[in-house]
Design a protein around this motif. Structure first.
Motif, short mmCIF file in Angstrom:
data_model
loop_
_atom_site.label_atom_id
_atom_site.label_comp_id
_atom_site.label_asym_id
_atom_site.label_seq_id
_atom_site.Cartn_x
_atom_site.Cartn_y
_atom_site.Cartn_z
N HIS A 188 9.93 11.78 1.80
CA HIS A 188 9.99 10.95 0.11
C HIS A 188 8.42 11.13 -0.22
O HIS A 188 7.12 10.41 0.40
CB HIS A 188 10.83 10.37 -0.25
CG HIS A 188 12.04 10.28 0.88
ND1 HIS A 188 13.04 11.44 0.41
CD2 HIS A 188 13.10 9.71 1.17
CE1 HIS A 188 13.83 12.09 0.10
NE2 HIS A 188 14.03 10.59 1.16
N LEU A 189 7.95 10.97 -1.14
CA LEU A 189 7.03 10.15 -2.10
C LEU A 189 7.19 8.94 -2.17
O LEU A 189 8.18 8.19 -2.32
CB LEU A 189 6.59 10.65 -3.40
CG LEU A 189 5.49 9.35 -4.01
CD1 LEU A 189 4.14 10.54 -3.70
CD2 LEU A 189 5.32 10.35 -5.58
N VAL A 190 6.16 8.02 -1.29
CA VAL A 190 6.69 6.34 -0.56
C VAL A 190 5.52 5.75 -1.97
O VAL A 190 4.40 6.05 -1.97
CB VAL A 190 6.17 5.79 0.48
CG1 VAL A 190 5.77 4.86 1.00
CG2 VAL A 190 6.97 7.38 1.75
N ALA A 191 6.24 4.63 -2.85
CA ALA A 191 5.03 4.43 -3.72
C ALA A 191 5.28 2.59 -3.40
O ALA A 191 6.04 1.59 -3.09
CB ALA A 191 5.59 4.21 -4.83
N VAL A 192 3.85 2.30 -2.08
CA VAL A 192 3.89 1.01 -1.48
C VAL A 192 3.48 -0.29 -2.42
O VAL A 192 2.80 0.41 -3.39
CB VAL A 192 2.53 0.91 -0.56
CG1 VAL A 192 2.30 -0.38 0.44
CG2 VAL A 192 3.38 1.91 0.00
N ASP B 296 -7.08 -5.69 -1.03
CA ASP B 296 -7.68 -6.08 0.02
C ASP B 296 -5.96 -4.24 1.10
O ASP B 296 -6.51 -3.67 1.70
CB ASP B 296 -7.80 -7.01 1.28
CG ASP B 296 -7.68 -6.46 3.07
OD1 ASP B 296 -8.79 -6.20 3.64
OD2 ASP B 296 -6.50 -7.01 3.90
N ARG B 297 -4.76 -5.59 0.12
CA ARG B 297 -3.97 -4.35 0.61
C ARG B 297 -4.04 -2.56 0.54
O ARG B 297 -3.52 -1.73 0.53
CB ARG B 297 -2.49 -4.72 0.18
CG ARG B 297 -1.26 -4.34 0.64
CD ARG B 297 -0.08 -4.59 0.42
NE ARG B 297 1.10 -4.17 0.33
CZ ARG B 297 2.08 -5.02 1.58
NH1 ARG B 297 1.29 -5.37 2.33
NH2 ARG B 297 3.11 -3.97 1.50
N LEU B 298 -4.55 -2.35 -1.00
CA LEU B 298 -4.98 -1.66 -1.54
C LEU B 298 -5.95 -0.31 -0.78
O LEU B 298 -5.88 0.89 -0.74
CB LEU B 298 -5.11 -2.00 -3.33
CG LEU B 298 -5.93 -0.51 -3.82
CD1 LEU B 298 -4.82 0.53 -3.83
CD2 LEU B 298 -6.49 -0.75 -5.06
N ASP B 299 -7.22 -1.46 -0.34
CA ASP B 299 -8.38 -0.88 0.53
C ASP B 299 -7.54 -0.39 1.36
O ASP B 299 -8.01 1.21 2.50
CB ASP B 299 -9.35 -1.96 0.40
CG ASP B 299 -9.51 -2.34 -0.38
OD1 ASP B 299 -9.54 -1.45 -1.95
OD2 ASP B 299 -10.47 -3.20 -0.60
N ARG B 300 -6.78 -0.81 2.17
CA ARG B 300 -5.99 -0.05 3.63
C ARG B 300 -4.70 0.81 3.27
O ARG B 300 -3.83 1.29 4.20
CB ARG B 300 -5.25 -1.72 4.08
CG ARG B 300 -6.62 -2.53 4.75
CD ARG B 300 -6.20 -3.53 5.69
NE ARG B 300 -5.31 -4.76 4.67
CZ ARG B 300 -3.84 -4.48 4.81
NH1 ARG B 300 -3.58 -3.92 5.80
NH2 ARG B 300 -3.32 -5.46 3.99
N LEU B 301 -4.50 1.01 1.91
CA LEU B 301 -3.56 2.10 1.55
C LEU B 301 -3.50 3.29 2.43
O LEU B 301 -4.81 3.54 1.82
CB LEU B 301 -3.07 1.98 0.41
CG LEU B 301 -1.77 2.73 0.20
CD1 LEU B 301 -0.60 2.18 0.39
CD2 LEU B 301 -2.02 2.44 -1.20
N THR B 302 -2.47 3.51 3.76
CA THR B 302 -2.80 5.13 3.60
C THR B 302 -2.25 6.05 3.17
O THR B 302 -1.92 7.33 2.91
CB THR B 302 -2.53 5.43 5.13
OG1 THR B 302 -1.05 4.85 5.24
CG2 THR B 302 -3.30 4.45 5.77
N ALA B 303 -0.61 5.22 1.60
CA ALA B 303 0.17 6.60 0.87
C ALA B 303 -0.81 6.87 0.24
O ALA B 303 -1.90 6.40 -0.41
CB ALA B 303 0.98 5.46 0.85
#
Length: 357
Positions: free
Chosen positions: A60-64, A70-77
């Motif tokens: 599914h499309l994952v919305a984290v 910092d969390r946004l910069d490391r986001l892979t989704a």
């Protein structure tokens, strides 16, 4: 193209199946849940969006859920869910909207200024912005914020009826009109009459106006007061529209008499290329003034008539958006107009015989 996602996370279980069926039947864009097993049961015709605290391997499309840069910069989704509650999280939402394929934003406060800021920040970005709304009324507002609006809305419906209402809301568009070139037959000075100025709650563009006519079969594009005039300031929200008996074309191919317009009524702004948009009337101002009547005809020979205030500062639009002062019109001059194919009863198009003179 505007779209909607249905948020199942707070929908009571007793209504959930009916809500899902309604969303699929109404062809809404997606369903959002934090339960991957629930999403697994949905048909492939609808996007399945999983809200998760971390990026996970999922079909599914994952919305984290993202709470810091910092969390946004490391986001892979490719999608994020941002709760905007202060300046820091507002900047985070802007950054996400610029770089991600999908950004879902939920605002703690009712003001729409933070949403305007996110929309402006994401202007030109390839991703899509989805705004969580509390109800259908807020959905309508959010879809129009800054005239651009959020790309999509996320709604937790009360029941299936809300789903179908939301689907109809997304279908509301203002299609373009095929304008025609009218040729002026003449103008006639008629003495004193009551004319209406239509003051809207929006600015007109320089080549925009509203379509007004004495006959329901034909209208002339009346210019807004966006162009400079000596002796008085511009009023870019106003159209000096015509005599009170005149028809004005509104949304959904319906007409009103100018005399019927009130605060909260809607009219159709039309530009020289035929693009349209709905405007809300803030005030309709009726005053007694000298009047004149413009007569013209379409290429097909349809007679068009418009009675307006007899003053050179009242203007209509010609081909290419050329501004024409009504008192300076001469036989053979060209104006922009619209010819309707239906007669009307109480403003509604109807196929019946009717002759207006």
């Amino acid at each position: 193209m505007k779209f909607a996602w249905i948020d199942l996370r707070t929908v009571p279980e007793a209504h959930r199946e009916a809500v899902v069926d309604a969303a699929v039947h109404a062809r809404l864009a997606g369903i959002v849940s934090d339960d991957p097993a629930l999403l697994d049961t949905l048909p492939p015709t609808i996007a399945r969006v999983l809200v998760a605290p971390e990026a996970v391997d999922s079909p599914h499309l994952v919305a984290v859920v993202v709470d810091d840069q910092d969390r946004l910069d490391r986001l892979t989704a490719s999608a994020a869910f941002v709760h905007v509650r202060d300046d820091r999280t507002l900047k985070l939402a802007c950054a996400a909207a610029v770089r991600l394929e999908h950004t879902v934003v939920e605002f703690a406060d009712p003001t729409k200024i933070p949403l305007e800021i996110v929309i402006a920040a994401a202007d030109g970005a390839p991703g899509r912005l989805v705004t969580a709304v509390a109800d259908l009324e807020e959905a309508a507002i959010v879809l129009d914020v800054l005239e651009h609006g959020s790309d999509g809305v996320l709604l937790a419906p009360r029941d299936a009826t809300d789903v179908f209402t939301l689907a109809r809301l997304l279908e509301v568009t203002s299609p373009p009109l095929a304008l025609t070139t009218l040729v002026v037959d003449g103008i006639e000075h008629n003495g004193l009459g009551d004319r209406v100025c239509v003051d809207t709650c929006s600015h007109f563009e320089e080549d925009e106006g509203i379509l007004v006519g004495s006959f329901s079969s034909g209208f002339i594009l009346c210019c807004s007061e966006t162009h400079p005039l000596p002796y008085m300031p511009t009023r870019p929200f106003r159209v000096n529209a015509g005599a009170l008996h005149s028809y004005v074309l509104g949304p959904d191919n319906r007409t009103n008499y100018l005399s019927e317009l009130r605060t909260g009524s809607t009219v159709l702004a039309v530009n020289a290329e035929g693009r349209t948009r709905k405007l809300t009337v803030g005030r309709a101002k009726l005053e007694s003034r000298p009047i004149l009547t413009i007569t013209a005809h379409s290429p097909e020979g349809v007679a068009v008539s418009l009675t307006v205030q007899d003053d050179w500062h009242v203007r209509v639009l010609g081909p290419g958006g050329k501004v024409r002062n009504v008192t300076e019109l001469r036989r053979g001059d060209e104006l922009l107009g619209y010819v309707a194919t239906e007669q009307r009863h109480v403003g509604i198009p109807i196929g019946e015989f009717c002759k207006e003179t």
